[in-house]
Design an enzyme around this catalytic site. Structure first.
Site, PDB file in Angstrom:
ATOM      1  CG  ASP A  20      -2.009  -0.857   1.195  1.00  0.00           C
ATOM      2  OD1 ASP A  20      -1.800  -1.971   0.383  1.00  0.00           O
ATOM      3  OD2 ASP A  20      -3.058  -1.093   1.797  1.00  0.00           O
ATOM      4  CE  LYS A  64      -5.289   2.026   2.324  1.00  0.00           C
ATOM      5  NZ  LYS A  64      -4.346   1.450   3.053  1.00  0.00           N
ATOM      6  CE  LYS A 115      -7.040  -1.268   2.574  1.00  0.00           C
ATOM      7  NZ  LYS A 115      -5.594  -1.979   2.814  1.00  0.00           N
TER       8      LYS A 115
END
Length: 334
Positions: free
Chosen positions: A166, A234, A270
């Site tokens: 991430d 995300k 996400k």
């Protein structure tokens, strides 16, 4: 399936009409139609009012669990805390063996080895019953570091066994219109996700939408991240307010939908930060199903980044089964 760097680069050149330069990216991204903010928020609000029946709610609660990246990202994290997190990820509710597992545990890079060891044989693909290890990288959460440091941070986590990375984008560069720099950094981080066998760890690109200020910026950052080869987009680090919101997530899902129509590729989404209740999580499930389709409600295409959400889902699940809530000690304190 992870998007390889060669395929991503070829698609990007084709779409921007030449080399992926700052000028070509600016022309492409700023040519994307703007968002009707009022319309977006109204649609998100409408989707958020949908109700589901009891049988569907049972399915939804289990699916939420299966889509959670169970997260600890604190400076005080210890190997013992990571082991406790992994134990909860593997057995969310010891009193109910039918409770599904979460998709992944998400930790800082230096905790990856502890997570992998604690998972043991449970470490694997969440679409096949395993639990992945996700690591935040690239000087998370600020992203304020040299590219060399960001790449070393990523490569270190991958070599320790991280299945997913991430990363955070350089919001300063993005907001000042240096799209080429943001693109090049994502491409470089994606390459740093390459394992010794040539495969790639999945790359989730964190936009930090709370700092992007407008829905138009969120849309442009989403397109830019996908063009550069991100497997997921995300919303947030969870360290900046506001974090995930339904309208922002809807705008990102619309980009994913349009990308799929354009290229046939499926990109994950996400939302992370601030999603603490089952009621709110169900709103996201409905929004995903109505925007990109129910096929996206799988771990390789949708995740919740959360630490406390699992506790509420377990309480709601128990209420659905027994007709009453358990005491405060029914779930562990995170």
């Amino acid at each position: 399936m992870t998007i390889d760097t060669l395929t991503a680069g070829a698609l990007a050149r084709n779409l921007v009409g030449g080399d992926v330069t700052d000028a070509n990216l600016r022309r492409y991204l700023e040519g994307i139609p703007g968002i009707d903010a009022v319309g977006l928020e109204q649609r998100a609000a409408s989707l958020g009012t949908r109700s589901i029946k009891t049988t569907s709610k049972a399915w939804a609660l289990d699916r939420i669990i299966q889509l959670i990246d169970l997260t600890t990202l604190e400076g005080a994290d210890t190997p013992g805390k990571v082991r406790s997190l992994v134990a909860k990820a593997m057995v969310p509710d010891a009193s109910d063996p039918t409770t599904p597992r979460v998709a992944a545990v998400c930790v800082y890079g230096d905790m990856v080895g502890d997570a992998v060891t604690a998972l043991g044989a449970s470490h694997g693909d969440p679409d096949h019953g395993g639990i992945s290890v996700a690591a935040v990288a690239t000087a998370f959460p600020s992203g304020r570091a040299s590219l060399a440091v960001k790449l070393a941070d990523t490569a270190d986590a991958v070599s320790a066994g991280a299945d997913e990375i991430d990363m955070v984008i350089d919001r300063g560069a993005f907001l000042s219109g240096r799209y080429g720099l943001v693109y090049d950094q994502i491409v470089a981080v994606k390459e740093a996700c390459r394992r010794a066998d040539g495969s790639f760890a999945h790359l989730k690109v964190i936009l930090e939408t709370g700092e992007l200020n407008t829905y138009d910026n969120v849309r442009r950052a989403s397109w830019l991240s996908i063009l550069a080869g991100g497997d997921f987009i995300k919303t947030s680090t969870g360290k900046v307010a506001p974090a995930a919101t339904l309208p922002v997530t809807l705008s990102m899902l619309e980009v994913v939908r349009d990308w799929h129509r354009l290229t046939g590729q499926k990109i994950g989404v996400k939302p992370a930060g601030g999603i603490r209740s089952s009621k709110d999580a169900i709103k996201y499930l409905v929004t995903v199903a109505e925007t990109v389709g129910e096929e996206w409600l799988t771990p390789h295409l949708f995740r919740f980044g959360a630490s406390s959400l699992l506790n509420d889902v377990l309480l709601q699940r128990q209420k659905l089964t027994t007709g009453h809530y358990s005491g405060a000690d029914y779930v562990t304190i995170d």
